[in-house]
Design a protein around this motif. Structure first.
Motif, mmCIF file in Angstrom:
data_model
loop_
_atom_site.group_PDB
_atom_site.id
_atom_site.type_symbol
_atom_site.label_atom_id
_atom_site.label_comp_id
_atom_site.label_asym_id
_atom_site.label_seq_id
_atom_site.Cartn_x
_atom_site.Cartn_y
_atom_site.Cartn_z
ATOM 1 N N TYR A 264 -5.415 5.296 0.596
ATOM 2 C CA TYR A 264 -5.403 4.055 -0.365
ATOM 3 C C TYR A 264 -6.934 3.519 -0.002
ATOM 4 C CZ TYR A 264 -4.465 -0.357 -2.214
ATOM 5 O OH TYR A 264 -4.667 -1.847 -2.779
ATOM 6 N N THR B 185 -11.355 -0.746 -3.628
ATOM 7 C CA THR B 185 -11.377 -0.446 -4.937
ATOM 8 C C THR B 185 -9.956 -0.482 -5.327
ATOM 9 O OG1 THR B 185 -11.314 1.864 -4.479
ATOM 10 C CG2 THR B 185 -13.436 0.894 -4.744
ATOM 11 N N ASN B 186 -9.064 -0.710 -4.621
ATOM 12 C CA ASN B 186 -7.476 -0.457 -5.092
ATOM 13 C C ASN B 186 -7.123 0.614 -5.727
ATOM 14 O OD1 ASN B 186 -4.986 -1.631 -5.413
ATOM 15 N ND2 ASN B 186 -5.370 -2.371 -7.340
ATOM 16 N N ARG B 187 -7.568 1.663 -5.107
ATOM 17 C CA ARG B 187 -7.687 3.205 -5.542
ATOM 18 C C ARG B 187 -6.468 3.766 -4.712
ATOM 19 N NH1 ARG B 187 -11.000 5.001 -10.449
ATOM 20 N NH2 ARG B 187 -11.626 2.676 -10.930
ATOM 21 N N LYS C 299 2.284 2.032 -3.571
ATOM 22 C CA LYS C 299 0.997 2.434 -4.170
ATOM 23 C C LYS C 299 0.832 4.171 -4.092
ATOM 24 C CE LYS C 299 -1.213 -1.790 -5.482
ATOM 25 N NZ LYS C 299 -2.198 -2.510 -5.394
ATOM 26 N N GLU D 264 -6.015 4.042 -10.215
ATOM 27 C CA GLU D 264 -5.825 2.375 -9.717
ATOM 28 C C GLU D 264 -4.397 1.953 -10.200
ATOM 29 O OE1 GLU D 264 -7.436 -1.801 -10.726
ATOM 30 O OE2 GLU D 264 -9.061 -0.234 -10.431
ATOM 31 N N GLU E 261 0.842 -0.972 0.041
ATOM 32 C CA GLU E 261 0.150 -0.014 0.001
ATOM 33 C C GLU E 261 0.741 1.104 0.100
ATOM 34 O OE1 GLU E 261 -2.755 2.103 3.357
ATOM 35 O OE2 GLU E 261 -2.865 0.106 3.115
ATOM 36 N N GLU F 153 -1.490 -0.792 -10.766
ATOM 37 C CA GLU F 153 -1.136 -2.280 -10.774
ATOM 38 C C GLU F 153 0.351 -2.214 -10.868
ATOM 39 O OE1 GLU F 153 -3.020 -4.850 -9.720
ATOM 40 O OE2 GLU F 153 -4.745 -3.385 -9.638
ATOM 41 N N THR G 140 -3.838 1.771 -14.215
ATOM 42 C CA THR G 140 -4.855 0.915 -14.849
ATOM 43 C C THR G 140 -6.257 1.599 -14.961
ATOM 44 O OG1 THR G 140 -5.263 -0.473 -13.014
ATOM 45 C CG2 THR G 140 -3.743 -1.294 -14.518
ATOM 46 N N ALA G 141 -6.303 2.542 -14.155
ATOM 47 C CA ALA G 141 -7.626 3.251 -14.156
ATOM 48 C C ALA G 141 -7.265 4.797 -13.633
ATOM 49 C CB ALA G 141 -8.701 2.758 -13.428
ATOM 50 N N GLU H 144 -7.663 10.441 -8.827
ATOM 51 C CA GLU H 144 -7.936 9.002 -8.180
ATOM 52 C C GLU H 144 -7.301 7.933 -9.381
ATOM 53 O OE1 GLU H 144 -12.265 6.763 -7.768
ATOM 54 O OE2 GLU H 144 -12.051 8.793 -6.759
#
Length: 190
Positions: free
Chosen positions: A133, A137-139, A68, A165, A65, A167, A176-177, A163
């Motif tokens: 984090y 939603t892995n955001r 990220k 995502e 985390e 990976e 990825t988003a 915001e």
């Protein structure tokens, strides 16, 4: 010579030999399984840059985390601190960071934003205020203020939220988003 003692030790020796005949193949198969598992396991990299006070872990296809959050803050800094002279460089750099499936969608928005920056000779600065984090939603969410200023202009400030995502693929972070919107995050941040 004691025949009784010899028979007893001989049968014990045969029993031990039979046990070894069974145990050795089991041990050999176990060793092969262990070696194949270890050989196919991807190592985990632990990163400790001086400005980060938490342990950051990166694996072949996963990350902690804290990693990220650090990458999200870096990407938000790249996206939020742009001026006409470096806009094209950022677009090329983001081509490597944003996942190909997401890049087409994001690229058109970025290109129109970069064209606006170039046409109006703007300088955009981002001042992060908080990060979060959202594991469900892995955001990664970066909230702060964005200041847009033109040549000789006083500029204006607005609250903005990035915001994304993130990976990890082949040890490399990939967005990825991605979503950006004015105002505070839709959930609480720290």
């Amino acid at each position: 010579m004691e025949l009784k003692k010899l028979k007893q030790t001989w049968s014990e020796l045969r029993l031990e030999n039979q046990i070894h005949r069974l145990a050795l193949p089991v041990l050999a198969v176990s060793l092969l399984i262990a070696v194949s598992i270890i050989a196919n396991k991807k190592p985990v990299v632990v990163v400790s840059p001086p400005e980060v006070f938490e342990r950051l872990e990166v694996g072949y296809s996963h990350a902690s985390e804290s990693y990220k959050l650090a990458m999200g803050l870096t990407f938000a800094g790249m996206l939020g601190n742009v001026h006409a002279g470096i806009a094209d460089f950022y677009l090329d750099t983001l081509n490597e960071i944003i996942h190909p499936t997401t890049f087409r969608e994001v690229k058109s928005k970025l290109e129109s934003e970069i064209q606006r920056i170039k046409n109006n000779d703007l300088s955009i600065s981002f001042f992060p205020r908080s990060t979060a984090y959202w594991p469900d939603t892995n955001r990664v969410v970066i909230y702060g203020q964005r200041e847009t200023q033109g040549r000789g202009d006083r500029g204006f400030r607005e609250e903005i939220t990035y915001e994304m995502e993130i990976e990890v693929q082949n040890y490399r972070p990939q967005i990825t988003a991605f979503r950006t919107y004015e105002g505070r995050p839709e959930r609480d941040v720290r």
